[in-house]
Design a protein around this motif. Sequence first.
Motif, PDB file in Angstrom:
ATOM      1  N   ILE A  41       0.882  -1.164   0.000  1.00  0.00           N
ATOM      2  CA  ILE A  41       0.000   0.000   0.000  1.00  0.00           C
ATOM      3  C   ILE A  41       0.920   1.214   0.000  1.00  0.00           C
ATOM      4  CG2 ILE A  41      -1.818   1.278   1.188  1.00  0.00           C
ATOM      5  CD1 ILE A  41      -2.650  -1.372   2.515  1.00  0.00           C
ATOM      6  N   ALA A  43       1.406   5.624  -1.142  1.00  0.00           N
ATOM      7  CA  ALA A  43       0.835   6.918  -1.510  1.00  0.00           C
ATOM      8  C   ALA A  43       1.634   7.462  -2.683  1.00  0.00           C
ATOM      9  CB  ALA A  43       0.907   7.885  -0.336  1.00  0.00           C
ATOM     10  N   ILE A  48      -4.008   6.643  -3.101  1.00  0.00           N
ATOM     11  CA  ILE A  48      -3.513   5.522  -2.320  1.00  0.00           C
ATOM     12  C   ILE A  48      -3.537   4.348  -3.300  1.00  0.00           C
ATOM     13  CG2 ILE A  48      -3.963   3.900  -0.444  1.00  0.00           C
ATOM     14  CD1 ILE A  48      -3.055   6.557   0.613  1.00  0.00           C
ATOM     15  N   TYR A  89     -10.050   7.547   5.061  1.00  0.00           N
ATOM     16  CA  TYR A  89      -9.483   8.122   3.839  1.00  0.00           C
ATOM     17  C   TYR A  89     -10.601   8.500   2.874  1.00  0.00           C
ATOM     18  CZ  TYR A  89      -6.776   8.516  -0.444  1.00  0.00           C
ATOM     19  OH  TYR A  89      -6.215   8.972  -1.608  1.00  0.00           O
ATOM     20  N   ILE A  93      -8.286   6.168  -5.024  1.00  0.00           N
ATOM     21  CA  ILE A  93      -7.515   4.940  -4.889  1.00  0.00           C
ATOM     22  C   ILE A  93      -7.268   4.348  -6.267  1.00  0.00           C
ATOM     23  CG2 ILE A  93      -8.452   4.477  -2.595  1.00  0.00           C
ATOM     24  CD1 ILE A  93     -10.014   2.134  -3.916  1.00  0.00           C
TER      25      ILE A  93
END
Length: 119
Positions: A41, A43, A48, A89, A93
């Motif tokens: 995962i 950024a 994300i 969040y 994504i």
Amino acid sequence: MALHNQTGRKGEEIATRFLMDKGYKILHTNWFYGKAEVDIIAAYDRYIVFAEVKTRSSTDFGQPEEFVSVSKQKRLQWAAEGYIYQHSYNGEIRFDIISVLFDSKGAFTLRHIEDAFWG
């Protein structure tokens, strides 16, 4: 550890370094939500990124990225929903696949497929 597990771990390490070199901020590796695991995962930009890493030592049965089944995609999406909820969040994504293919001499090729699928 079984050879295929060692190969997979090595592929994940290579993929993590690759993303870091491209400017991604690694937030988690091998993150679990229930029984679903997200390999990386990160950024990046306004996203994300939930990345699935597939590593193989041959293409006898297909390219590594071809092994991200629909059921695997659904598990990743479910885990992403959990991550989004847990971290409150609200942004964008993306689901990426990173394919690592080793040859018989240990050299590898890497393919990064951005926005590989969506639920």
